[in-house]
Design a protein around this motif. Structure first.
Motif, PDB file in Angstrom:
ATOM      1  N   GLU A 163       0.858  -1.178   0.000  1.00 20.62           N
ATOM      2  CA  GLU A 163       0.000   0.000   0.000  1.00 20.62           C
ATOM      3  C   GLU A 163       0.899   1.234   0.000  1.00 20.62           C
ATOM      4  N   ILE A 164       0.390   2.342  -0.551  1.00 24.26           N
ATOM      5  CA  ILE A 164       1.199   3.557  -0.626  1.00 24.26           C
ATOM      6  C   ILE A 164       0.369   4.782  -0.263  1.00 24.26           C
ATOM      7  N   PRO A 165       1.018   5.826   0.243  1.00 25.63           N
ATOM      8  CA  PRO A 165       0.326   7.098   0.452  1.00 25.63           C
ATOM      9  C   PRO A 165       0.128   7.814  -0.878  1.00 25.63           C
ATOM     10  N   GLN A 166      -0.666   8.856  -0.857  1.00 29.06           N
ATOM     11  CA  GLN A 166      -0.999   9.579  -2.084  1.00 29.06           C
ATOM     12  C   GLN A 166       0.243  10.122  -2.788  1.00 29.06           C
ATOM     13  N   LYS A 167       1.258  10.524  -2.041  1.00 30.54           N
ATOM     14  CA  LYS A 167       2.445  11.123  -2.658  1.00 30.54           C
ATOM     15  C   LYS A 167       3.192  10.156  -3.565  1.00 30.54           C
ATOM     16  N   LEU A 168       2.963   8.833  -3.370  1.00 33.38           N
ATOM     17  CA  LEU A 168       3.651   7.827  -4.194  1.00 33.38           C
ATOM     18  C   LEU A 168       2.762   7.214  -5.266  1.00 33.38           C
ATOM     19  N   SER A 169       1.546   7.707  -5.413  1.00 32.43           N
ATOM     20  CA  SER A 169       0.635   7.138  -6.411  1.00 32.43           C
ATOM     21  C   SER A 169       0.847   7.780  -7.778  1.00 32.43           C
ATOM     22  N   THR A 170       2.072   8.099  -8.092  1.00 31.19           N
ATOM     23  CA  THR A 170       2.459   8.743  -9.345  1.00 31.19           C
ATOM     24  C   THR A 170       3.837   8.238  -9.723  1.00 31.19           C
ATOM     25  N   HIS A 173       5.442   1.465  -5.959  1.00 34.08           N
ATOM     26  CA  HIS A 173       5.086   0.255  -5.199  1.00 34.08           C
ATOM     27  C   HIS A 173       5.130  -0.998  -6.056  1.00 34.08           C
ATOM     28  N   ARG A 174       4.831  -0.877  -7.360  1.00 32.30           N
ATOM     29  CA  ARG A 174       4.922  -2.048  -8.238  1.00 32.30           C
ATOM     30  C   ARG A 174       6.377  -2.382  -8.551  1.00 32.30           C
ATOM     31  N   LEU A 175       7.195  -1.353  -8.760  1.00 35.19           N
ATOM     32  CA  LEU A 175       8.629  -1.596  -8.979  1.00 35.19           C
ATOM     33  C   LEU A 175       9.258  -2.236  -7.748  1.00 35.19           C
ATOM     34  N   PHE A 176       8.885  -1.752  -6.558  1.00 33.87           N
ATOM     35  CA  PHE A 176       9.465  -2.279  -5.333  1.00 33.87           C
ATOM     36  C   PHE A 176       9.017  -3.718  -5.088  1.00 33.87           C
ATOM     37  N   ARG A 177       7.767  -4.042  -5.386  1.00 31.42           N
ATOM     38  CA  ARG A 177       7.309  -5.421  -5.203  1.00 31.42           C
ATOM     39  C   ARG A 177       8.111  -6.376  -6.077  1.00 31.42           C
ATOM     40  N   ARG A 178       8.363  -6.003  -7.327  1.00 32.93           N
ATOM     41  CA  ARG A 178       9.133  -6.873  -8.212  1.00 32.93           C
ATOM     42  C   ARG A 178      10.563  -7.055  -7.699  1.00 32.93           C
ATOM     43  N   LEU A 179      11.173  -5.960  -7.232  1.00 29.56           N
ATOM     44  CA  LEU A 179      12.528  -6.054  -6.682  1.00 29.56           C
ATOM     45  C   LEU A 179      12.541  -6.921  -5.426  1.00 29.56           C
ATOM     46  N   LEU A 180      11.527  -6.757  -4.589  1.00 27.74           N
ATOM     47  CA  LEU A 180      11.413  -7.533  -3.348  1.00 27.74           C
ATOM     48  C   LEU A 180      11.274  -9.024  -3.650  1.00 27.74           C
ATOM     49  N   SER A 181      10.418  -9.350  -4.612  1.00 28.55           N
ATOM     50  CA  SER A 181      10.210 -10.755  -4.990  1.00 28.55           C
ATOM     51  C   SER A 181      11.495 -11.388  -5.505  1.00 28.55           C
ATOM     52  N   GLU A 182      12.194 -10.680  -6.376  1.00 29.01           N
ATOM     53  CA  GLU A 182      13.440 -11.203  -6.952  1.00 29.01           C
ATOM     54  C   GLU A 182      14.504 -11.394  -5.866  1.00 29.01           C
ATOM     55  N   VAL A 203       6.006   3.355   2.930  1.00 29.15           N
ATOM     56  CA  VAL A 203       5.748   4.656   3.550  1.00 29.15           C
ATOM     57  C   VAL A 203       6.526   5.769   2.857  1.00 29.15           C
ATOM     58  N   ASP A 204       7.798   5.521   2.599  1.00 30.20           N
ATOM     59  CA  ASP A 204       8.659   6.513   1.937  1.00 30.20           C
ATOM     60  C   ASP A 204       9.378   5.870   0.761  1.00 30.20           C
ATOM     61  N   PHE A 205       9.414   6.598  -0.319  1.00 29.31           N
ATOM     62  CA  PHE A 205      10.214   6.211  -1.478  1.00 29.31           C
ATOM     63  C   PHE A 205      10.515   7.512  -2.197  1.00 29.31           C
ATOM     64  N   ASP A 206      11.293   8.344  -1.519  1.00 28.65           N
ATOM     65  CA  ASP A 206      11.414   9.727  -1.968  1.00 28.65           C
ATOM     66  C   ASP A 206      12.732  10.339  -1.519  1.00 28.65           C
ATOM     67  N   VAL A 207      12.814  11.659  -1.622  1.00 28.86           N
ATOM     68  CA  VAL A 207      14.010  12.401  -1.250  1.00 28.86           C
ATOM     69  C   VAL A 207      13.683  13.316  -0.077  1.00 28.86           C
ATOM     70  N   ASP A 208      14.511  13.245   0.962  1.00 28.32           N
ATOM     71  CA  ASP A 208      14.429  14.177   2.074  1.00 28.32           C
ATOM     72  C   ASP A 208      15.420  15.301   1.785  1.00 28.32           C
ATOM     73  N   ALA A 209      14.897  16.439   1.291  1.00 30.79           N
ATOM     74  CA  ALA A 209      15.773  17.528   0.852  1.00 30.79           C
ATOM     75  C   ALA A 209      16.467  18.208   2.024  1.00 30.79           C
ATOM     76  N   THR A 210      15.868  18.175   3.201  1.00 28.05           N
ATOM     77  CA  THR A 210      16.495  18.815   4.365  1.00 28.05           C
ATOM     78  C   THR A 210      17.736  18.040   4.823  1.00 28.05           C
ATOM     79  N   ALA A 211      17.698  16.715   4.689  1.00 27.80           N
ATOM     80  CA  ALA A 211      18.840  15.874   5.070  1.00 27.80           C
ATOM     81  C   ALA A 211      19.703  15.490   3.875  1.00 27.80           C
ATOM     82  N   MET A 212      19.233  15.804   2.650  1.00 30.47           N
ATOM     83  CA  MET A 212      19.899  15.420   1.405  1.00 30.47           C
ATOM     84  C   MET A 212      20.146  13.912   1.376  1.00 30.47           C
ATOM     85  N   GLN A 213      19.036  13.182   1.511  1.00 27.39           N
ATOM     86  CA  GLN A 213      19.084  11.726   1.500  1.00 27.39           C
ATOM     87  C   GLN A 213      17.919  11.152   0.695  1.00 27.39           C
TER      88      GLN A 213
END
Length: 201
Positions: A65-72, A97-106, A135-145
């Motif tokens: 499942e993903i939050p709205q920010k990752l539904s793109t 979330h679909r890319l991550f599921r495939r990577l997780l399965s492999e 929950v997160d699959f993004d960039v934290d610009a404040t921490a540059m991570q």
């Protein structure tokens, strides 16, 4: 020139000019972004590798499942606690979330040697089930991570276990290539930890 001759000459000129006129006002799809990003598993099955066994011993990996920010397919950037932007010029080839599921399965299949099924393969007994929230699959610009956070739920019979996995990878700048590499690294780190968690159960 007679009227008949004028018409016969004008018709091919109009037909030839039509594509030029349409070219300026018709688009055959959106222009692709400069960078299309994907995920590549560090641990992969060898070509021709097979796995078999009773369904009860298999692992079924469900799409998180993903939050709205990752539904793109765009790559979110957390500018602060309340504002989200996107990496300019970058887009995933599929939703995260679909890319991550495939990577997780492999990764799970390669590291544990167990039979791994996807939710669409529909067997009567799905065996062990791995669900969760990306929950997160993004960039934290404040921490540059680049940040990947996965809340996993493992269901084995009547037993349910939950665990949070997270990986943070530093980035030098918020730009497509560096962000894509960092998120791929973070996703593989999380997938490897999940595989180790499952393998020890």
């Amino acid at each position: 020139m007679t009227r008949m001759m004028f018409r016969s000459t004008l018709r091919p000129l109009l037909v030839a000019a039509l594509p030029l006129a349409l070219a300026g006002c018709i688009s055959f799809g959106a222009k692709p972004p400069p960078y299309l990003l994907s995920l590549t598993p560090d641990a992969q099955l060898d070509a021709g590798a097979t796995a078999s066994g009773p369904a009860v011993g298999a692992i079924t990996v469900l799409t998180p499942e993903i939050p709205q920010k990752l539904s793109t397919p765009r790559v979110p950037v957390r500018a602060n606690a309340t504002e989200i932007a996107y990496v300019e010029g970058a887009q995933w080839v599929d939703t995260p979330h679909r890319l991550f599921r495939r990577l997780l399965s492999e990764t799970i299949a390669a590291k544990t040697g167990r039979l791994v099924l996807d939710e669409g393969q529909g067997v009567a007994d799905p065996g062990t089930r791995l669900a969760g929230d990306l929950v997160d699959f993004d960039v934290d610009a404040t921490a540059m991570q680049a940040v990947v956070t996965y809340d996993a739920t493992l269901v084995i019979g009547d037993n349910v276990s939950k665990r949070r996995f997270q990986s943070r990878v530093p980035i030098a700048a918020v730009e497509p290539q560096g962000v894509g590499i960092a998120l791929n690294t973070a996703a593989n780190a999380v997938a490897g930890e999940v595989a180790a968690w499952i393998g020890g159960r």
